[in-house]
Design a protein around this motif. Structure first.
Motif, PDB file in Angstrom:
ATOM      1  N   LEU A  77       1.063  -1.301  -0.159  1.00  0.00           N
ATOM      2  CA  LEU A  77      -0.182   0.541  -0.189  1.00  0.00           C
ATOM      3  C   LEU A  77       0.786   1.457  -0.060  1.00  0.00           C
ATOM      4  O   LEU A  77       0.610   2.345  -0.672  1.00  0.00           O
ATOM      5  N   ALA A  78       1.657   1.471   0.056  1.00  0.00           N
ATOM      6  CA  ALA A  78       2.770   2.174   0.747  1.00  0.00           C
ATOM      7  C   ALA A  78       4.051   2.334  -0.842  1.00  0.00           C
ATOM      8  O   ALA A  78       4.524   3.869  -0.194  1.00  0.00           O
ATOM      9  N   LEU A  79       4.128   1.702  -1.162  1.00  0.00           N
ATOM     10  CA  LEU A  79       4.909   1.361  -2.657  1.00  0.00           C
ATOM     11  C   LEU A  79       4.057   2.988  -3.512  1.00  0.00           C
ATOM     12  O   LEU A  79       3.008   2.985  -3.369  1.00  0.00           O
ATOM     13  N   SER A  80       4.905   3.155  -3.949  1.00  0.00           N
ATOM     14  CA  SER A  80       4.705   4.549  -4.869  1.00  0.00           C
ATOM     15  C   SER A  80       4.436   4.498  -6.043  1.00  0.00           C
ATOM     16  O   SER A  80       4.677   3.048  -6.464  1.00  0.00           O
ATOM     17  N   LYS A  81       3.184   4.535  -7.215  1.00  0.00           N
ATOM     18  CA  LYS A  81       2.822   4.336  -8.075  1.00  0.00           C
ATOM     19  C   LYS A  81       3.608   4.933  -9.532  1.00  0.00           C
ATOM     20  O   LYS A  81       2.502   5.337 -10.440  1.00  0.00           O
ATOM     21  N   ALA A  82       4.464   5.781  -9.163  1.00  0.00           N
ATOM     22  CA  ALA A  82       5.327   7.076 -10.130  1.00  0.00           C
ATOM     23  C   ALA A  82       5.201   6.366 -11.220  1.00  0.00           C
ATOM     24  O   ALA A  82       5.483   6.471 -12.372  1.00  0.00           O
TER      25      ALA A  82
END
Length: 104
Positions: A77-82
């Motif tokens: 959930l904390a991972l960036s989606k960039a």
């Protein structure tokens, strides 16, 4: 790759309000974190619950109580989606995106 299917995808980073950030911080902080997540998951079906909702919820609850599972969920959930967002315009394969009509 011939194509992709995305089920309820989150492909961009979402801006969370202070209240949302605090809710997540508190929700994932204590021994209630599995119940916090399953209550959230259950809320994703506001108008019509699937016939197997109770069984799936029980399976999710059991899974998240296994060592390391909650940590893995929190990390995901904390991972960036960039990086995902950066390649959206470069995708050249057929895509099927499955979303509910009430999905945010």
């Amino acid at each position: 790759m011939n194509g992709v299917v995305l089920l309820g995808p989150i492909v961009r980073d979402l801006e969370a309000s202070l209240a949302q950030k605090l809710s997540l911080l508190v929700g994932f902080a204590g021994p209630w974190r599995v119940e916090f997540w399953t209550m959230y998951w259950d809320s994703l079906f506001p108008t019509h619950k699937p016939a197997d909702q109770a069984q799936v919820m029980a399976a999710i609850t059991q899974n998240l109580r296994e060592p390391g599972r909650m940590d893995a969920l929190r990390a995901m959930l904390a991972l960036s989606k960039a990086e995902t967002e950066a390649i959206l315009d470069k995708t050249r394969v057929p895509s099927l995106v499955v979303m509910g009509t009430n999905d945010p």
